[in-house]
Design an enzyme around this catalytic site. Structure first.
Site, PDB file in Angstrom:
ATOM      1  N   LEU A 251       0.850  -1.200   0.000  1.00  0.00           N
ATOM      2  CA  LEU A 251       0.000   0.000   0.000  1.00  0.00           C
ATOM      3  C   LEU A 251       0.880   1.243   0.000  1.00  0.00           C
ATOM      4  O   LEU A 251       1.940   1.249   0.608  1.00  0.00           O
ATOM      5  CB  LEU A 251      -0.883   0.013   1.243  1.00  0.00           C
ATOM      6  CG  LEU A 251      -2.109  -0.888   1.243  1.00  0.00           C
ATOM      7  CD1 LEU A 251      -3.004  -0.551   2.420  1.00  0.00           C
ATOM      8  CD2 LEU A 251      -2.903  -0.735  -0.043  1.00  0.00           C
ATOM      9  N   SER A 252       0.378   2.268  -0.639  1.00  0.00           N
ATOM     10  CA  SER A 252       1.117   3.521  -0.725  1.00  0.00           C
ATOM     11  C   SER A 252       1.428   4.052   0.669  1.00  0.00           C
ATOM     12  O   SER A 252       0.691   3.814   1.622  1.00  0.00           O
ATOM     13  CB  SER A 252       0.250   4.521  -1.469  1.00  0.00           C
ATOM     14  OG  SER A 252       0.465   5.812  -0.992  1.00  0.00           O
ATOM     15  N   LYS A 253       2.527   4.780   0.767  1.00  0.00           N
ATOM     16  CA  LYS A 253       2.882   5.333   2.071  1.00  0.00           C
ATOM     17  C   LYS A 253       2.321   6.740   2.233  1.00  0.00           C
ATOM     18  O   LYS A 253       2.437   7.357   3.277  1.00  0.00           O
ATOM     19  CB  LYS A 253       4.404   5.373   2.213  1.00  0.00           C
ATOM     20  CG  LYS A 253       5.007   4.003   2.424  1.00  0.00           C
ATOM     21  CD  LYS A 253       6.125   4.078   3.464  1.00  0.00           C
ATOM     22  CE  LYS A 253       6.497   2.729   4.026  1.00  0.00           C
ATOM     23  NZ  LYS A 253       6.851   1.729   3.033  1.00  0.00           N
ATOM     24  N   ARG A 254       1.731   7.254   1.150  1.00  0.00           N
ATOM     25  CA  ARG A 254       1.220   8.619   1.255  1.00  0.00           C
ATOM     26  C   ARG A 254       0.051   8.665   2.227  1.00  0.00           C
ATOM     27  O   ARG A 254      -0.897   7.880   2.111  1.00  0.00           O
ATOM     28  CB  ARG A 254       0.782   9.131  -0.119  1.00  0.00           C
ATOM     29  CG  ARG A 254       1.933   9.642  -0.941  1.00  0.00           C
ATOM     30  CD  ARG A 254       1.413  10.149  -2.217  1.00  0.00           C
ATOM     31  NE  ARG A 254       0.499   9.140  -2.780  1.00  0.00           N
ATOM     32  CZ  ARG A 254       0.230   9.031  -4.055  1.00  0.00           C
ATOM     33  NH1 ARG A 254       0.774   9.847  -4.900  1.00  0.00           N
ATOM     34  NH2 ARG A 254      -0.605   8.120  -4.499  1.00  0.00           N
ATOM     35  N   HIS A 255       0.159   9.606   3.172  1.00  0.00           N
ATOM     36  CA  HIS A 255      -0.832   9.713   4.239  1.00  0.00           C
ATOM     37  C   HIS A 255      -2.272   9.661   3.749  1.00  0.00           C
ATOM     38  O   HIS A 255      -3.080   8.903   4.254  1.00  0.00           O
ATOM     39  CB  HIS A 255      -0.621  11.025   4.992  1.00  0.00           C
ATOM     40  CG  HIS A 255       0.196  10.811   6.204  1.00  0.00           C
ATOM     41  ND1 HIS A 255      -0.045  11.453   7.375  1.00  0.00           N
ATOM     42  CD2 HIS A 255       1.242  10.012   6.428  1.00  0.00           C
ATOM     43  CE1 HIS A 255       0.822  11.053   8.267  1.00  0.00           C
ATOM     44  NE2 HIS A 255       1.620  10.193   7.711  1.00  0.00           N
TER      45      HIS A 255
END
Ligand code: GLU
Length: 498
Positions: A251-255
């Site tokens: 999964l993306s790490k972008r908040h």
């Protein structure tokens, strides 16, 4: 024995969607079995405390609907429920483990360990502790302690053989003991690592099922061996499947993409997030995928959790969100939309029932705003979408390119003529019969009587009233705007097109 499960997050200040899934499954296991759900804060590994993290964690879980029977905020018989408040307890169990031979003191300095690891790297060996202190004699240990050498506590792993553990979802898992590191259980400062505190707490808190994400499977044999060394009965273990993105990656790490707080702020409903997360690795027996939290509390079962990776499909989340938005009654929809409309500075709340339109200073009531949000009820996917969808209602003067008033091949003169005609007939409608039905009838007759093409009238009208090429139904818009504002906007369109 009644079920006791725990959600044991490290407080970071934000709740990852994966952790929400863990919390939800754990909560559902408790509720579906009449068991107890415990919140335990695992804060021993944190570099520094994130202020207010525990409170915001509890708050976001409460928003979702997940509640606890025991925890730092509700108390309970097995507290404290925050690990940094349990250091004395861990110290006692460290002594016990040393006595039982399940662990040993390691006095190696960080420099030596660094050198050791470099050497292992050079020799292409796995980097792990070389067990130098594993067999120190009592006298050697005594001497080092006396001279004030610092130490860590390491778990004494078997040197060979197999460690066999049992996961409720995956069945037996075999680990080759020779691959296990004598890893650190308690650091030099006396603070335990996750591996130690977690097992001690699960035992002392009477946890019957250790439920956690499958990234913890590598810890499983270490945990099992600790239970063995202490002579404690092992709880059951349930590892939830990993959550991958649609491409099969992490999964993306972008908040914004993974943090529950951000989903909430963007206008995702708790019901939608719950429904969506429940299906990340679990499937209902009857295939009915639309499930509320209270329905899930009844039908959730460990046996229907899968082992294969779950896919995070943002479109599916949007689908659920749209579905739950559509099911909201209009007053609830407005309640959800209000903070967004206020934040976007479109309206200001004067009191519970009256709102000032910021640009025009006009004061309107709830019913007026309900009429507006209802127009978009079927369409919006996130509550925050409402701002862009309806902001034209709150404008004093719409800004748009006058050329978009021209429908297809219409000329400026034709648009002017049609709008002028419209202006005249609309002006004749009495305010007390200004409603969708009347507008539809009168404008329809006007179009018919002149043999106009529908688009050649409704298109410029729509643009005049909304400043856009696409909008909710133009009669509904005119009705909500009211006679005065509708005429004003048509006149302005006529001015713009000069
Ligand atoms: N503190 C661990 C985490 O945040 C908990 C894992 C577990 O539930 O044992 O992932």
């Amino acid at each position: 024995m009644s079920v006791r499960v725990r959600f044991a997050p490290s407080p970071t200040g934000f709740l990852h969607i994966g952790s929400l899934r863990t919390a939800l499954f754990t909560y559902l296991i408790a509720r579906s079995t009449n068991g107890k759900c415990i919140l335990r804060i695992e804060d021993t590994d944190q570099e520094r405390e994130v202020e207010g993290a525990v409170e915001s964690l509890i708050e976001i879980l409460r928003w979702v609907g997940i509640t606890f029977d025991e925890g730092p905020h509700v108390g309970g018989e097995y507290g404290p429920y925050v690990q940094t408040q349990r250091i004395d307890i861990y110290n006692k169990y460290t002594e016990l483990l040393l006595e039982k031979g399940g662990a040993y003191r390691c006095f190696c300095t960080p420099e030596r360990l660094k050198e050791m690891r470099e050497q292992q790297r050079v020799n292409k060996l796995p980097t792990r502790y070389d067990r130098k202190c594993r067999d120190l004699t009592d006298a050697e240990i005594e001497k080092k302690l006396k001279s004030g050498e610092t130490f860590v506590i390491r778990q004494k792993m078997p040197l060979n053989g197999n460690v066999i553990v049992y996961d409720e979802i995956r069945g037996e898992i075999h680990f080759d003991a020779s691959n296990l590191d004598d890893h650190v259980l308690v650091k030099t400062n006396g603070i335990p690592t996750y591996q130690f505190a977690n097992v001690v707490d699960d035992h002392l808190m009477g946890i019957t099922h250790v439920t956690r994400a499958d990234e913890w499977i590598p810890s499983f044999p270490k945990n099992a061996l600790l239970y063995q060394s202490f002579g404690w009965e092992m709880p059951k273990f349930v590892h939830y499947p990993v959550i991958l993105n649609k491409q099969g990656g992490k999964l993306s790490k972008r908040h914004g993409d993974v943090m529950v707080e951000e989903f909430r702020d963007k206008g995702y409903l708790a019901d939608a997030l719950v429904n969506f997360c429940a299906l990340l690795g679990w499937h209902p027996k009857d295939d009915n995928e639309i499930l509320s939290l209270s329905e899930l509390e009844k039908c959730f079962d460990i046996k229907s959790i899968g082992a294969s990776p779950a896919t995070f499909d943002a479109d599916k989340l949007d689908y659920f969100n749209g579905y739950y938005i559509r099911r909201m009654p209009t007053d609830a929809l407005l309640l959800a939309c209000l903070p967004y409309l206020i934040n976007a500075n479109l309206i200001k709340a004067l009191d519970n029932d009256s709102f000032k339109i910021v640009k025009s200073e006009k004061v309107v009531g709830r019913a007026y705003l309900e009429g507006i949000v209802e127009l978009e009820h079927e369409r919006i996917k996130r509550i925050s979408d409402v701002v862009d969808a309806v902001d034209f209602f709150f404008a004093d003067e719409l800004k748009y390119d006058p050329n978009i008033l021209l429908w297809k091949k219409m000329t400026t003169a034709e648009v002017k003529e049609n709008l002028t005609g419209l202006l005249k007939i609309l002006d004749e409608i009495k305010t007390d019969v200004w409603n969708v039905h009347a507008l539809e009838g009168i404008i329809g007759d006007y179009i018919k009587s002149l043999g106009f093409n529908v688009g050649s009238v409704l298109w410029p009208l729509r643009v005049s009233l909304t400043g856009r090429k696409a909008s909710p139904g133009v009669f509904e818009v005119a009705y909500i705007l009211g006679k005065h504002e509708t005429l004003k906007r048509i006149k302005r369109a006529l001015d713009l097109i000069q």
